[in-house]
Write an enzyme that holds these catalytic residues in place. Structure first.
Site, PDB file in Angstrom:
ATOM      1  N   GLY A   1       0.817  -1.211   0.000  1.00  0.00           N
ATOM      2  CA  GLY A   1       0.000   0.000   0.000  1.00  0.00           C
ATOM      3  C   GLY A   1       0.848   1.257   0.000  1.00  0.00           C
TER       4      GLY A   1
ATOM      5  N   HIS B   1       2.487   4.842  -4.827  1.00  0.00           N
ATOM      6  CA  HIS B   1       3.014   6.017  -5.537  1.00  0.00           C
ATOM      7  C   HIS B   1       3.220   5.635  -6.998  1.00  0.00           C
ATOM      8  CE1 HIS B   1       6.807   3.905  -5.238  1.00  0.00           C
ATOM      9  NE2 HIS B   1       6.754   3.931  -3.920  1.00  0.00           N
TER      10      HIS B   1
ATOM     11  N   GLY C   1       5.656   4.761  -8.660  1.00  0.00           N
ATOM     12  CA  GLY C   1       6.464   3.557  -8.889  1.00  0.00           C
ATOM     13  C   GLY C   1       5.565   2.314  -8.935  1.00  0.00           C
ATOM     14  N   HIS C   2       4.669   2.195  -7.943  1.00  0.00           N
ATOM     15  CA  HIS C   2       3.726   1.063  -7.935  1.00  0.00           C
ATOM     16  C   HIS C   2       2.846   1.106  -9.183  1.00  0.00           C
ATOM     17  CE1 HIS C   2       4.295   1.670  -3.459  1.00  0.00           C
ATOM     18  NE2 HIS C   2       4.573   0.387  -3.583  1.00  0.00           N
TER      19      HIS C   2
ATOM     20  N   LYS D   1      13.935  -1.064  -7.486  1.00  0.00           N
ATOM     21  CA  LYS D   1      14.516  -0.317  -6.362  1.00  0.00           C
ATOM     22  C   LYS D   1      14.924  -1.318  -5.277  1.00  0.00           C
ATOM     23  CE  LYS D   1      12.147   2.142  -3.389  1.00  0.00           C
ATOM     24  NZ  LYS D   1      12.575   1.489  -2.118  1.00  0.00           N
TER      25      LYS D   1
ATOM     26  N   GLN E   1      15.595  -7.857  -3.197  1.00  0.00           N
ATOM     27  CA  GLN E   1      14.321  -8.556  -2.952  1.00  0.00           C
ATOM     28  C   GLN E   1      13.917  -9.399  -4.167  1.00  0.00           C
ATOM     29  OE1 GLN E   1      10.642  -7.094  -0.817  1.00  0.00           O
ATOM     30  NE2 GLN E   1      10.064  -6.509  -2.873  1.00  0.00           N
TER      31      GLN E   1
ATOM     32  N   SER F   1       9.785   6.186  -3.281  1.00  0.00           N
ATOM     33  CA  SER F   1       9.666   5.265  -2.158  1.00  0.00           C
ATOM     34  C   SER F   1       8.585   5.792  -1.224  1.00  0.00           C
ATOM     35  CB  SER F   1      10.996   5.219  -1.398  1.00  0.00           C
ATOM     36  OG  SER F   1      10.809   4.686  -0.102  1.00  0.00           O
ATOM     37  N   SER F   2       7.880   4.871  -0.576  1.00  0.00           N
ATOM     38  CA  SER F   2       6.853   5.279   0.395  1.00  0.00           C
ATOM     39  C   SER F   2       7.496   6.037   1.555  1.00  0.00           C
ATOM     40  CB  SER F   2       6.114   4.065   0.942  1.00  0.00           C
ATOM     41  OG  SER F   2       5.669   3.266  -0.118  1.00  0.00           O
ATOM     42  N   ARG F   3       8.797   5.834   1.758  1.00  0.00           N
ATOM     43  CA  ARG F   3       9.489   6.503   2.872  1.00  0.00           C
ATOM     44  C   ARG F   3       9.837   7.956   2.569  1.00  0.00           C
ATOM     45  NH1 ARG F   3      12.182   2.385   6.313  1.00  0.00           N
ATOM     46  NH2 ARG F   3      11.602   0.389   5.435  1.00  0.00           N
TER      47      ARG F   3
END
Ligand code: PAF
Length: 279
Positions: free
Chosen positions: A31, A34, A36-37, A149, A153, A185-187
């Site tokens: 969730g 942004h 990117g998703h 990114k 992973q 990034s969500s951050r």
């Protein structure tokens, strides 16, 4: 677009879609979506008949309780974005739905999950493998889309599907960046305006290091990147490693691999940002 929270219901919908021979694409997310998703969703739509996006903040991959508690949860906003992006099914399960009992599986993917993020965030990749395998069993996608990114992973997920023999194609998608180069990034929303101004130094330095690398040793490139970023007050490199892009093994010489990738994690104030570059 349908929003579904039970695995059983999701499976019923997707079984009906597959009866018409439709290909199912899947974008797993936590969730706080942004651009990117949304680029993953776009690619998923282009390459499949049905697009499924999961929104689930997975507790088992957080090694920091505070990080889990404060992770942004914005399901309504996410659903609105996904509807516009052309997603067909949002799968937004509860923790109980995904973990009716504790997942006690411990994976061993060797170096791929042991170095870099794996070394700094104990249990993180094990949690990622737990949830992504469960999501793959629920969705049974033909293809699944991940952003580069989180470069390591993707390698871990490739190792996981190989080990568990899950028949899904893993599609790696390019990093989406702000105009000034900062990887989305969500951050990023946690950066103060001052830190936000400084953060593009990471991408800028990585890019410059590609030119700098001509005729230089691997160690010289590492020193160049680390020293430049650490010279900026409020920024601290946690690690910068140049690795083989398939195995994640650190290289000592450029000739050690045909696929060198520089992976970096930087603290900008308290905010942990990651990025990478191909040489
Ligand atoms: O990259 C993420 O957002 C998460 O690690 C993932 C793949 C959705 C698993 O929770």
């Amino acid at each position: 677009m349908k929003t579904v929270s039970s695995i059983q219901e999701l499976k019923a919908y997707l079984a009906a879609e597959r009866q018409d021979n439709k290909q199912v694409g899947f974008v797993p997310t936590m969730g706080a979506l942004h651009a990117g998703h949304l680029s993953l969703v776009k690619r998923c739509r282009e390459e499949n008949d049905v697009c499924v996006v999961s929104v689930f903040v997975n507790p088992t991959q957080f090694n920091d309780k505070h990080d889990l508690e404060t992770y942004p949860r914005t399901l309504d906003k996410d659903c609105a974005l996904l509807e516009t992006a052309g997603c067909d099914y949002v799968f937004a399960p509860s923790v109980e739905e995904m973990y009716p009992e504790p997942d006690t599986r411990t994976f061993d993917f060797g170096t791929v999950s042991a170095v870099m993020e794996g070394a700094r965030r104990p249990g993180h990749f094990n949690g990622v493998a737990q949830i992504v395998s469960k999501l793959f069993y629920a969705v049974e996608p033909n293809r699944a889309y991940f952003g580069e990114k989180d470069f390591q992973q993707i390698a871990v997920i490739r190792a996981m599907v190989k080990q568990l023999q899950i028949p899904v194609e893993i599609v790696a998608c390019p990093i989406v960046r702000e105009a000034d180069g900062l990887a989305l990034s969500s951050r990023n929303v946690r950066l103060t305006p001052e830190q936000r101004q400084k953060a593009p130094l990471i991408a800028r330095t990585l890019k410059e290091s590609v030119t700098f690398a001509a005729g230089k040793s691997v160690q010289e490139v590492i020193d160049y990147v680390v020293n430049r970023i650490n010279a900026e007050p409020d920024m601290r490199v946690e690690y910068f490693e140049i690795v083989d892009g398939n195995t994640m093994e650190a290289i000592g010489q450029w000739t050690d691999t045909t696929y060198p990738v520089g992976c970096i994690t930087v603290y900008c104030g308290e905010v942990r940002l990651i990025d990478n570059i191909k040489y």
